[in-house]
Design an enzyme around this catalytic site. Structure first.
Site, PDB file in Angstrom:
ATOM      1  N   THR A 157       0.829  -1.204   0.000  1.00 13.86           N
ATOM      2  CA  THR A 157       0.000   0.000   0.000  1.00 13.86           C
ATOM      3  C   THR A 157       0.866   1.258   0.000  1.00 13.86           C
ATOM      4  O   THR A 157       1.922   1.294   0.647  1.00 13.86           O
ATOM      5  CB  THR A 157      -0.954   0.008   1.216  1.00 13.86           C
ATOM      6  OG1 THR A 157      -1.604   1.274   1.273  1.00 13.86           O
ATOM      7  CG2 THR A 157      -0.231  -0.213   2.524  1.00 13.86           C
ATOM      8  N   SER A 192      -2.083   3.917  10.192  1.00 13.08           N
ATOM      9  CA  SER A 192      -3.082   3.081  10.869  1.00 13.08           C
ATOM     10  C   SER A 192      -2.380   1.772  11.195  1.00 13.08           C
ATOM     11  O   SER A 192      -1.300   1.485  10.651  1.00 13.08           O
ATOM     12  CB  SER A 192      -4.288   2.793   9.962  1.00 13.08           C
ATOM     13  OG  SER A 192      -3.956   1.789   9.004  1.00 13.08           O
ATOM     14  N   TYR A 194      -3.469  -1.124  10.334  1.00 13.73           N
ATOM     15  CA  TYR A 194      -3.501  -1.913   9.090  1.00 13.73           C
ATOM     16  C   TYR A 194      -2.279  -1.565   8.237  1.00 13.73           C
ATOM     17  O   TYR A 194      -1.538  -2.446   7.785  1.00 13.73           O
ATOM     18  CB  TYR A 194      -4.794  -1.636   8.301  1.00 13.73           C
ATOM     19  CG  TYR A 194      -4.587  -1.798   6.818  1.00 13.73           C
ATOM     20  CD1 TYR A 194      -4.420  -3.070   6.269  1.00 13.73           C
ATOM     21  CD2 TYR A 194      -4.480  -0.689   5.963  1.00 13.73           C
ATOM     22  CE1 TYR A 194      -4.156  -3.223   4.914  1.00 13.73           C
ATOM     23  CE2 TYR A 194      -4.223  -0.839   4.617  1.00 13.73           C
ATOM     24  CZ  TYR A 194      -4.061  -2.105   4.099  1.00 13.73           C
ATOM     25  OH  TYR A 194      -3.782  -2.263   2.772  1.00 13.73           O
ATOM     26  N   HIS A 195      -2.058  -0.267   8.006  1.00 13.64           N
ATOM     27  CA  HIS A 195      -0.928   0.139   7.167  1.00 13.64           C
ATOM     28  C   HIS A 195       0.400  -0.311   7.791  1.00 13.64           C
ATOM     29  O   HIS A 195       1.345  -0.646   7.090  1.00 13.64           O
ATOM     30  CB  HIS A 195      -0.943   1.656   6.944  1.00 13.64           C
ATOM     31  CG  HIS A 195      -2.031   2.134   6.008  1.00 13.64           C
ATOM     32  ND1 HIS A 195      -3.233   2.629   6.452  1.00 13.64           N
ATOM     33  CD2 HIS A 195      -2.099   2.162   4.659  1.00 13.64           C
ATOM     34  CE1 HIS A 195      -3.993   2.959   5.405  1.00 13.64           C
ATOM     35  NE2 HIS A 195      -3.332   2.678   4.305  1.00 13.64           N
ATOM     36  N   LYS A 198       1.338  -3.693   6.827  1.00 10.77           N
ATOM     37  CA  LYS A 198       1.863  -3.786   5.463  1.00 10.77           C
ATOM     38  C   LYS A 198       3.357  -3.424   5.448  1.00 10.77           C
ATOM     39  O   LYS A 198       4.133  -3.981   4.675  1.00 10.77           O
ATOM     40  CB  LYS A 198       1.080  -2.879   4.522  1.00 10.77           C
ATOM     41  CG  LYS A 198      -0.408  -3.164   4.480  1.00 10.77           C
ATOM     42  CD  LYS A 198      -0.741  -4.486   3.845  1.00 10.77           C
ATOM     43  CE  LYS A 198      -1.071  -4.329   2.397  1.00 10.77           C
ATOM     44  NZ  LYS A 198      -1.743  -5.508   1.823  1.00 10.77           N
TER      45      LYS A 198
HETATM   46  N1  USQ Z   1     -11.790   9.803   3.296  1.00 18.37           N
HETATM   47  C1  USQ Z   1     -12.716  10.831   3.333  1.00 18.37           C
HETATM   48  N2  USQ Z   1     -14.030  10.480   3.411  1.00 18.37           N
HETATM   49  C2  USQ Z   1     -14.462   9.189   3.428  1.00 18.37           C
HETATM   50  C3  USQ Z   1     -13.516   8.156   3.371  1.00 18.37           C
HETATM   51  C4  USQ Z   1     -12.187   8.489   3.319  1.00 18.37           C
HETATM   52  O1  USQ Z   1     -12.365  12.004   3.301  1.00 18.37           O
HETATM   53  O2  USQ Z   1     -15.680   8.963   3.491  1.00 18.37           O
HETATM   54  C5  USQ Z   1     -10.354  10.118   3.197  1.00 18.37           C
HETATM   55  C6  USQ Z   1      -9.528   9.473   4.302  1.00 18.37           C
HETATM   56  O3  USQ Z   1      -9.496  10.290   5.434  1.00 18.37           O
HETATM   57  C7  USQ Z   1      -8.184   9.282   3.622  1.00 18.37           C
HETATM   58  C8  USQ Z   1      -8.539   9.078   2.159  1.00 18.37           C
HETATM   59  O4  USQ Z   1      -9.860   9.546   1.995  1.00 18.37           O
HETATM   60  O5  USQ Z   1      -7.417  10.444   3.735  1.00 18.37           O
HETATM   61  C9  USQ Z   1      -8.478   7.632   1.695  1.00 18.37           C
HETATM   62  O6  USQ Z   1      -9.262   6.851   2.551  1.00 18.37           O
HETATM   63  P1  USQ Z   1      -9.839   5.425   2.113  1.00 18.37           P
HETATM   64  O7  USQ Z   1     -10.759   4.947   3.197  1.00 18.37           O
HETATM   65  O8  USQ Z   1     -10.372   5.484   0.732  1.00 18.37           O
HETATM   66  O9  USQ Z   1      -8.506   4.574   2.016  1.00 18.37           O
HETATM   67  P2  USQ Z   1      -7.512   4.030   3.121  1.00 18.37           P
HETATM   68  O10 USQ Z   1      -8.085   3.961   4.471  1.00 18.37           O
HETATM   69  O11 USQ Z   1      -6.244   4.805   2.976  1.00 18.37           O
HETATM   70  O12 USQ Z   1      -7.289   2.537   2.642  1.00 18.37           O
HETATM   71  C10 USQ Z   1      -7.558   2.111   1.305  1.00 18.37           C
HETATM   72  C11 USQ Z   1      -7.714   0.609   1.288  1.00 18.37           C
HETATM   73  C12 USQ Z   1      -6.406  -0.049   1.708  1.00 18.37           C
HETATM   74  C13 USQ Z   1      -5.297   0.471   0.833  1.00 18.37           C
HETATM   75  C14 USQ Z   1      -5.224   1.987   0.867  1.00 18.37           C
HETATM   76  C15 USQ Z   1      -4.229   2.576  -0.074  1.00 18.37           C
HETATM   77  O13 USQ Z   1      -8.767   0.217   2.160  1.00 18.37           O
HETATM   78  O14 USQ Z   1      -6.530  -1.457   1.627  1.00 18.37           O
HETATM   79  O15 USQ Z   1      -4.076  -0.052   1.276  1.00 18.37           O
HETATM   80  O16 USQ Z   1      -6.504   2.514   0.470  1.00 18.37           O
HETATM   81  S1  USQ Z   1      -3.535   4.081   0.542  1.00 18.37           S
HETATM   82  O17 USQ Z   1      -4.615   5.000   0.864  1.00 18.37           O
HETATM   83  O18 USQ Z   1      -2.700   4.645  -0.505  1.00 18.37           O
HETATM   84  O19 USQ Z   1      -2.769   3.755   1.725  1.00 18.37           O
END
Ligand code: USQ
Length: 394
Positions: A157, A192, A194-195, A198
């Site tokens: 990730t 997090s 989770y992260h 990874k």
């Molecule tokens: N966010 C909002 N509103 C929402 C949901 C999320 O503003 O309703 C924001 C979060 O605060 C965050 C961003 O959008 O800053 C991304 O959140 P996300 O829930 O889409 O993604 P994340 O929790 O980071 O995790 C997801 C996948 C995970 C993968 C990761 C890639 O669930 O498996 O590893 O994306 S990354 O984000 O590049 O780490």
């Protein structure tokens, strides 16, 4: 070519299975239904019902004539993992119906994938740590003992890097220190648990590469969007599972569903959080290209698997604009951020490696957004507003 997909029932696992099956590979999928069971336990709805993995493989066979072998088993049990390389049926009864032999490629998705899930409380943090690290470690030892030539493709990730105030390289950074130079894993600072698992996965795999000469590709993926792939269009029952809840739904998939039920888009905090995004069809392309040009033995090859970067505000604006054109009254709501993360920050990742090996990006166009809104509209009556935001705090 034999491909083993760990986590074959998941959002990415099942589309990957169909993709390779359609291209003549001998595909075996393994899953313990973690995601489905967690959704039931936590009472978060999915957009539409999805047949079990065994049922989906049957539908796939009826429609295409291709066979996807299914093993239901928990890969935190080392004997289940090892049976996939030895064919010992005692641990995986489904292998009784045909052990494909040692796989040339293993695609490792068998992880608890949600950041909010890992932060609910200590119990869910422990489930995440236990599942993710044991599965990866069991895989490393199975390869050490039975098949050092098998290429592993792991989904990492972008969140491993966090949001540093410098450009993000593809996995590695050359450092000059007191007149001497060496190459190290790019600094990691996950936001997090989770992260964090990874990050630890990467360390376990890097250990396996250094100690036992394994060949591993780690794809640092950003949040993925979409529900339909080129292989699933033949039957709705083959669509991948799709979450829009706060725990398992990712931002754009959530915004699409929120738009069709007039739920103001849930931008967390200031909305400047910037991430690298990609279409689910590009995940498949990236995996395919990585499979076709495997890492060398003794190499941990890392690619940043994103196609373009957006802030949460950018995504909300796009969904609002396209939604309005389609007649939805889309509002945007900046709600208090339940997460601890930078809401305004520098973000400049490199992501050329996959393009160089032949990936052709599918960008987030208005047509793509409109297509997703149409699918969500089809299942509008299933959408539960109560699961969209509960506020799991970091
Ligand atoms: N966010 C909002 N509103 C929402 C949901 C999320 O503003 O309703 C924001 C979060 O605060 C965050 C961003 O959008 O800053 C991304 O959140 P996300 O829930 O889409 O993604 P994340 O929790 O980071 O995790 C997801 C996948 C995970 C993968 C990761 C890639 O669930 O498996 O590893 O994306 S990354 O984000 O590049 O780490």
């Amino acid at each position: 070519m034999k491909i083993l997909i760990l986590g074959g029932d998941g959002y990415l696992g099942w589309p990957t299975a169909m993709f390779f099956s359609n291209r003549g590979y001998d595909v075996t999928v393994v899953d313990n239904y973690f995601r489905r069971n967690a959704c039931t336990e936590l009472d978060v709805g999915m957009l539409y019902p999805v047949p079990t993995l065994v049922e989906r493989a049957k539908i796939w066979h009826e429609l295409t004539g291709n066979e996807i072998k299914v093993v239901i088993g928990d890969l935190t049990d080392p004997e289940v993992m090892r049976s996939l390389f030895t064919g010992i049926v005692e641990y995986s009864w489904a292998l009784d119906r045909g052990f494909a032999g040692i796989p040339e490629t293993v695609i490792h998705y068998a992880e608890q994938p949600s950041a909010p899930y890992s932060m609910i409380n200590y119990k869910y943090a422990n489930i995440t740590i236990k599942n993710n690290l044991l599965v990866t470690n069991n895989l490393m030892f199975a390869l050490r003992d039975f098949s050092r030539d098998t290429h592993v493709i792991h989904i990492g990730t972008m969140g491993e890097y966090g949001t540093p105030n410098i450009d993000i390289e593809e996995g590695w950074l050359e450092i000059e220190h007191k007149g001497r130079k060496d190459k190290f894993l790019f600094p990691r600072q996950a936001s997090s648990l989770y992260h964090t698992t990874k990050v630890m996965d990467t360390d376990l795999m890097w250990f396996g590469v250094r100690m036992w000469g394994l060949g591993i590709t780690d794809l640092m993926q950003g949040p993925v969007y979409g529900m339909e792939t080129k292989d699933s269009v033949i039957d709705k029952q083959l669509r991948t599972l799709f979450n829009y809840d706060e725990i398992f739904g990712t931002i754009l998939n959530r915004f699409i569903v929120q738009a069709v039920v007039d739920y103001p888009l849930t931008v967390y905090g200031k909305g400047g959080q910037t991430r690298g995004y990609l279409n689910i069809n590009d995940t498949l392309q990236c995996i395919h290209m990585a499979e076709k040009t495997p890492a060398q033995k003794g190499e941990l090859r890392i690619f940043n698997q994103i196609m373009e970067t957006f802030s949460a505000n950018d995504l909300a604006d796009k969904v609002q604009r396209v939604g309005k054109k389609m007649g939805y009254d889309v509002k945007i709501n900046h709600i208090e951020n339940p997460r601890k993360e930078a809401e305004e920050h520098y973000y400049n990742p490199t992501y050329q490696g996959l393009i160089e090996i032949g990936v052709e990006p599918n960008y987030l166009t208005d047509e793509v957004l409109a297509g997703m809104l149409q699918v969500a509209e089809e299942y509008k009556s299933n959408i539960r507003k109560d699961v969209i935001f509960k506020g799991i705090k970091w």
